[in-house]
Design a protein around this motif. Structure first.
Motif, mmCIF file in Angstrom:
data_model
loop_
_atom_site.group_PDB
_atom_site.id
_atom_site.type_symbol
_atom_site.label_atom_id
_atom_site.label_comp_id
_atom_site.label_asym_id
_atom_site.label_seq_id
_atom_site.Cartn_x
_atom_site.Cartn_y
_atom_site.Cartn_z
ATOM 1 N N VAL A 16 21.482 6.172 -10.229
ATOM 2 C CA VAL A 16 23.122 6.049 -10.040
ATOM 3 C C VAL A 16 23.616 6.681 -9.073
ATOM 4 O O VAL A 16 23.076 7.580 -8.540
ATOM 5 N N VAL B 61 26.100 9.172 -7.186
ATOM 6 C CA VAL B 61 27.410 10.004 -7.491
ATOM 7 C C VAL B 61 27.782 10.741 -6.190
ATOM 8 O O VAL B 61 27.318 10.419 -5.099
ATOM 9 N N GLU C 159 30.771 13.903 -9.031
ATOM 10 C CA GLU C 159 31.576 13.162 -9.717
ATOM 11 C C GLU C 159 30.761 11.726 -10.246
ATOM 12 O O GLU C 159 30.241 11.302 -9.214
ATOM 13 N N TYR C 160 30.861 11.579 -11.383
ATOM 14 C CA TYR C 160 30.188 10.356 -11.817
ATOM 15 C C TYR C 160 30.973 9.560 -13.054
ATOM 16 O O TYR C 160 31.119 10.369 -13.841
ATOM 17 N N LYS C 161 31.486 8.338 -12.817
ATOM 18 C CA LYS C 161 32.407 7.800 -13.488
ATOM 19 C C LYS C 161 33.695 8.627 -13.673
ATOM 20 O O LYS C 161 34.028 8.886 -15.106
ATOM 21 N N GLU C 162 34.048 9.181 -12.745
ATOM 22 C CA GLU C 162 35.351 10.027 -12.903
ATOM 23 C C GLU C 162 35.352 11.345 -13.637
ATOM 24 O O GLU C 162 36.001 11.973 -14.159
ATOM 25 N N VAL C 163 34.052 11.940 -13.783
ATOM 26 C CA VAL C 163 33.616 13.203 -14.659
ATOM 27 C C VAL C 163 33.038 14.056 -13.891
ATOM 28 O O VAL C 163 32.135 13.504 -12.966
ATOM 29 N N THR C 164 33.417 15.091 -13.587
ATOM 30 C CA THR C 164 32.622 16.297 -12.827
ATOM 31 C C THR C 164 31.551 16.774 -13.526
ATOM 32 O O THR C 164 31.761 17.529 -14.577
ATOM 33 N N HIS D 167 19.803 9.056 -14.171
ATOM 34 C CA HIS D 167 20.582 9.307 -15.180
ATOM 35 C C HIS D 167 20.372 8.028 -16.202
ATOM 36 O O HIS D 167 20.041 7.059 -15.978
ATOM 37 N N ASP E 264 22.983 6.883 -19.583
ATOM 38 C CA ASP E 264 24.333 7.134 -19.924
ATOM 39 C C ASP E 264 24.471 7.600 -21.366
ATOM 40 O O ASP E 264 25.512 8.306 -21.442
ATOM 41 N N PRO F 246 25.087 12.197 -21.542
ATOM 42 C CA PRO F 246 25.950 12.299 -20.324
ATOM 43 C C PRO F 246 25.685 13.547 -19.675
ATOM 44 O O PRO F 246 26.297 13.485 -18.397
#
Length: 135
Positions: free
Chosen positions: A37, A39, A61-66, A89, A91, A94
């Motif tokens: 993925v 990042v 950041e990955y999918k708006e999460v740090t 990764h 999903d 997480p």
């Protein structure tokens, strides 16, 4: 060291790695079945040259999460804030990200060996060990 001291040390060597094993098994799953993925790096260490004991971490950041992850000196010098890199990764897990070339087998072997050593010490210095005469 007294017999009680050996028993306590053996118990610690046996139990503590057992707490690491679930994480190691999850990381192994990501290593085997995870997808690459993209990042985005949002924070890097100020100084990549450190003492042997200091660990380097970067944030991404990955999918708006740090998230944060440890990295080596070579990768620290290679990347900069804003770079898009690929990490392995899944999903459903997480909080686990691995570099594409990262291998978990050494962590798995170390955990198992430490637990086996602790079990050996426990048996050797317990009543069971007295009956079977371990050297």
């Amino acid at each position: 060291m007294t017999k009680t001291g050996y028993l306590i040390a053996g118990l610690a060597f046996f139990i503590i790695p057992l707490f690491w094993l679930p994480r190691v098994f999850k990381e192994q799953l990501v290593e085997k079945k995870g997808e690459l993925v993209n990042v985005k790096i949002v924070e890097m260490p100020i100084n990549c040259i450190t003492g042997r004991r200091q660990k380097l971490y970067f944030s991404f950041e990955y999918k708006e999460v740090t998230h944060s992850k440890q990295l080596g000196i070579t990768l620290c010098e290679k990347y900069k804030i804003g770079d898009i890199i690929k990490l392995r990764h899944i999903d459903t897990l997480p909080d686990i990200f691995l570099f594409p070339q990262e291998s978990i087998i050494s962590d798995l072997i170390a955990s198992i060996l430490l637990s086996c050593f602790g079990l050996y010490v426990l048996i050797k210095y317990s009543a069971i060990g007295n009956r079977i005469k371990l050297k």
